[in-house]
Design an enzyme around this catalytic site. Structure first.
Site, PDB file in Angstrom:
ATOM      1  N   GLU A   9       0.853  -1.177   0.000  1.00 16.02           N
ATOM      2  CA  GLU A   9       0.000   0.000   0.000  1.00 16.02           C
ATOM      3  C   GLU A   9       0.892   1.230   0.000  1.00 16.02           C
ATOM      4  OE1 GLU A   9      -3.866   1.973   2.181  1.00 16.02           O
ATOM      5  OE2 GLU A   9      -3.011   0.143   2.995  1.00 16.02           O
ATOM      6  N   CYS A  25      -7.016   0.786   2.522  1.00 11.98           N
ATOM      7  CA  CYS A  25      -7.816   2.010   2.570  1.00 11.98           C
ATOM      8  C   CYS A  25      -7.531   2.917   1.375  1.00 11.98           C
ATOM      9  CB  CYS A  25      -7.545   2.755   3.871  1.00 11.98           C
ATOM     10  SG  CYS A  25      -8.199   1.930   5.341  1.00 11.98           S
ATOM     11  N   ASN A  85     -12.304  -3.579   0.639  1.00 14.14           N
ATOM     12  CA  ASN A  85     -11.304  -3.623   1.693  1.00 14.14           C
ATOM     13  C   ASN A  85     -11.877  -3.040   2.978  1.00 14.14           C
ATOM     14  OD1 ASN A  85      -8.307  -3.570   2.710  1.00 14.14           O
ATOM     15  ND2 ASN A  85      -9.119  -1.527   3.115  1.00 14.14           N
ATOM     16  N   GLU A  86     -12.014  -3.862   4.000  1.00 16.58           N
ATOM     17  CA  GLU A  86     -12.421  -3.394   5.336  1.00 16.58           C
ATOM     18  C   GLU A  86     -13.712  -2.591   5.324  1.00 16.58           C
ATOM     19  OE1 GLU A  86      -9.268  -1.297   7.258  1.00 16.58           O
ATOM     20  OE2 GLU A  86      -7.882  -2.979   7.174  1.00 16.58           O
TER      21      GLU A  86
END
Length: 807
Positions: A44, A252, A374-375
């Site tokens: 990331e 994120c 994602n999340e």
């Protein structure tokens, strides 16, 4: 000494005598096959991991597209189009520089720099210092390129010079004059000295208005020699981890800060001069020079399956206001996911396969997996949008394996949705203490074998000390034991610039412009990835633990709240009344009156008030509690050493839906045990916690809610068989503070007796590595005499790996 937990106490206070463990491995009793792609990497762009890090570009803000990012942080707000640039006036030259948008290079790169030259002198222009200085190495070549045009008079040639901080020239090149239209020029410069503080200087002796864009400088020795490539040492450190998959471009960051700056992969491919830059979730700009083509290319270079993450039409749940793509516009986001698969796998004459081919890769990248989301938070909007992506991909590309998302935290709030959609696997993330990882190595033992597989897509134990790495190693033995359901696992985050770090809890590799540091966690990941094996072998471990080695929950007692106002009365410790007037508050609005203690702030989170009285190892702590209002319940604090190290019984936590025993270590909390439950407001409850070494019992109105028992820290073992090599691989983890004498027996096969090399990672629990001492914690090789039965010493806080030839 702080009371950190059984595991960490034993790390720090080793017993005087060694413990004994009997380990028996049954080679003729294989249990589960391990995934061929079990261990991989997650990248990331956080901590300046891409620009200024893995991406080898040495010029910062090369296309002049920086701009202030309001409301993020003071540094972000100071960004502007000329960040990292300043004018140069040599020997009588006079000029002014500015950022303009009049005649741009292209629509995705609208801003460029102008140099208005009144007097040429010995050269007027600009310079760039990269990321606080450009690294140069003597004898190395650097590729410089830029676009230029002149707006007035006849154009003049340009001189590109690399200079050190004292102004000494390290190398230079001449670029031909351009005219009124944008023109690219390139050259190679060889540096005649080594420095970490160089600048790139572009000057001309012409007069008029010079326009510049995409001013770039790359070392020639990028990873695998690719143009627009990667920093060689950082990329090689990734390859050395033997990854079988590579998850990108982030977690994120895929969402962006909002839908407006979500990561759209199409902006990151094609000519680098035509890619649309963006700012990211972590508050800085990214050129997208490291884009989807480069990610796929890296996967190919290091032998890893590409694992792209695509957004699914909702914004990051941690940012407000929460945003969702309207359903009548969702098709464009779904089409982006389908087009990505075509870019990776489509023929060279398809729409997006052609883009890939024009970038130099006509053959497909053979992508097998795609991560959706994602999340994400458990919201109706997510539940409504996610199935559109699943349905479309299954229809167009039935062979693509879809990886869903379980959400953030060990409670995996979205896993049931992923089960209903029957995705290939579901991605779960957690950042917990090393104690949590040791205590939860059996996490997957009871998972439903008919449910989607598990992808542990982000995990770390919030630190880069040896204690953290060994905790993760213990956890990975459980991952391998459950290799039939845990399909993939990768640590996160991967990279961190030591001078520009947003995520300070834990990172796998630290770097500056010249050095890199492999953390103890890196060595654990590498040892497991390089010594995985094909099948897990039935293993028996018999280890006795003395009562003195069991965790003690002795310490101060108290109460607290989370987003709730509450009061307690009749507090007693081992039958003796406690006066809340003597308690010390930490946050919140506590008030003691008439033997009761009230916390009145409904918004305060995790505030506690602690008694001066301390409980012994065996104790009964009780009080009556009443919730006055707010979102949750009451916290019963015990075993408290200081405001960041304690236990509490959380009654009515998680929005008044669960009761749990939690432990806080250095400010990081994790659950020891959880159960469904809630409490009512304006009702008095009787709460009681009974403790003894290794055991906690919690009672609500005299009814037993939790009976938590910990057997004490033990060695963890992963025994696997490498079929091709004909070797049994033993990975033995000792997360305790004492030495363990292990008696190892190999049944069901004949071990070739003799000396074998063992790899040992050990040291003091608090040891770590740094730029100044990068090898403080590192694996060492030693010889061990082995046979069908042999003795082995497991040092405190250690991971040991052996490969035993068997017949």
């Amino acid at each position: 000494m702080r009371r950190l937990s059984a595991v960490l106490v034993l790390f720090l206070c080793a017993s005087a005598s060694a413990q004994q463990a009997d380990i028996k491995v049954h080679v003729d009793q294989p249990t589960v096959e391990l995934s061929p792609h079990l261990y991989g990497l997650f990248f990331e762009d956080i901590n300046f991991s891409a620009d200024g890090g893995l991406y080898a570009e040495l010029v910062q803000n090369r296309s002049f597209e920086y701009y202030p990012i309001p409301g993020w942080n003071p540094l972000s707000e100071r960004y502007h189009a000329l960040s990292s640039w300043e004018k140069v006036e040599r020997d009588g030259a006079e000029c002014e520089i500015a950022a303009e948008k009049g005649i741009p290079l292209n629509r995705n790169n609208p801003t460029y720099l102008t140099v208005a030259i009144r007097r040429a002198g010995q050269g007027a222009g600009v310079k760039n210092q990269g990321w606080s200085g450009i690294r140069l190495d003597e004898g190395q070549e650097y590729r410089v390129s830029l676009y230029s045009r002149w707006e007035s008079r006849r154009g003049a040639p340009l001189t590109v010079t690399l200079v050190d901080q004292d102004g000494h020239e390290c190398g230079s090149a001449e670029l031909p004059a351009s005219g009124a239209d944008w023109r690219q020029a390139e050259a190679v410069i060889k540096s005649d000295r080594t420095t970490d503080d160089a600048s790139l200087v572009v000057t001309t002796t012409g007069r008029g208005k010079l326009c510049l864009d995409m001013v770039s400088l790359f070392p020639s020795n990028t990873f695998k020699g690719h143009k627009n490539g990667l920093r060689e040492d950082l990329a090689q450190s990734l390859a050395d981890l033997n990854p079988k998959f590579f998850r990108f471009p982030g977690g994120c960051i895929a969402h962006g800060h909002s839908l407006q700056n979500a990561y759209r992969w199409k902006d990151t491919v094609g000519d680098v001069a035509e890619r649309r830059p963006n700012w990211n979730r972590w508050g800085y700009h990214q050129t997208y020079g490291l884009g989807y083509f480069e990610y796929f290319q890296l996967c190919e270079d290091i032998g890893a399956h590409p694992l792209p993450v695509v957004p699914v039409g909702v914004s990051c749940g941690f940012n407000q206001p929460y945003q969702c793509v309207p359903l009548d516009e969702l098709h464009t986001w779904v089409q982006d996911a389908l087009d990505l698969i075509e870019f990776a796998n489509g023929p060279a004459d398809s729409t997006w396969g052609k883009v890939r081919a024009e970038m130099g890769h006509p053959e497909p990248f053979n992508m097998e997996f795609v991560c959706l989301g994602n999340e994400e938070h458990d919201t109706p909007e997510f539940a409504e949008r996610f199935p559109y992506f699943v349905e479309a991909i299954r229809k167009a590309y039935p062979d693509i394996k879809i990886i869903g998302t379980s959400g953030l935290s060990p409670s995996i709030p979205l896993y049931r949705q992923m089960q209903r959609l029957n995705v290939y696997s579901s991605d779960e993330h957690y950042y917990e203490s090393p104690e949590w990882f040791v205590q939860n190595q059996d996490r997957f033992d009871d998972f439903d074998r008919d449910a989607p597989k598990i992808f542990v897509g982000e995990y770390a134990s919030r630190g880069n000390r040896l204690v953290n790495a060994i905790g993760e190693a213990a956890y990975l033995t459980g991952v391998e034991r459950n290799g039939d359901i845990v399909d993939m696992a990768c640590y996160a985050p991967l990279l961190a610039d030591v001078h520009n770090t947003q995520w300070t809890a834990a990172n796998l590799i630290h770097f500056d412009k010249r050095n890199l540091v492999k953390t103890p966690n890196y060595h654990v990941q590498q040892l497991f990835a390089q010594n995985k094996g094909d099948v897990f072998l039935q293993t028996e471990i018999d280890q006795s633990v003395d009562e003195a080695d069991l965790p003690s929950y002795a310490g101060a007692v108290g109460m607290g709240t989370w987003s709730t106002a509450a009061e307690v009365r009749n507090a007693k410790l081992n039958g003796e009344p406690l006066d809340p007037a003597d308690w010390t508050p930490h946050g919140g609005k506590f008030n003691a009156k008439d033997g009761a203690l009230r916390q009145a702030d409904r918004d305060a989170q995790g505030v506690i008030s602690v008694s001066t009285a301390e409980a012994p190892a065996k104790a009964v702590y009780e009080f009556e509690a009443r919730k006055l209002g707010g979102a949750e319940g009451v916290l019963m604090v015990f075993g408290c050493e200081d405001p960041e190290n304690y236990f509490w019984w959380n009654i009515g936590g998680w929005g008044n839906t669960q009761h749990a025993i939690e432990q806080c270590v250095d400010g990081v909390k994790h659950s020891l045990v959880e159960t469904r439950g809630s409490i009512e407001a304006d009702r008095w409850y009787k709460l009681r916690v009974e403790t003894e070494p290794g055991r906690i019992r919690c009672y609500l109105d005299d009814k037993l809610v939790h009976d938590y028992q910990e057997q004490g820290p033990r060695v963890s073992v992963s025994s696997t068989l490498d079929k091709q090599a004909g070797e049994v691989i033993l990975k033995l983890v000792n997360p305790t503070g004492y030495e363990v004498a292990a008696d190892v027996s190999i049944d069901g096969a004949k071990v070739k007796a003799g000396e074998v090399d063992a790899t040992l990672l050990t040291g003091a629990p608090g040891d770590d590595n740094s730029i100044d001492n990068p090898d403080n914690v590192a694996p060492v090789e030693k010889e061990v005499t082995v046979g069908d039965r042999f003795q082995l010493t497991l040092p405190p806080s250690s991971l040991q790996v052996l490969r035993l030839p068997v017949e």
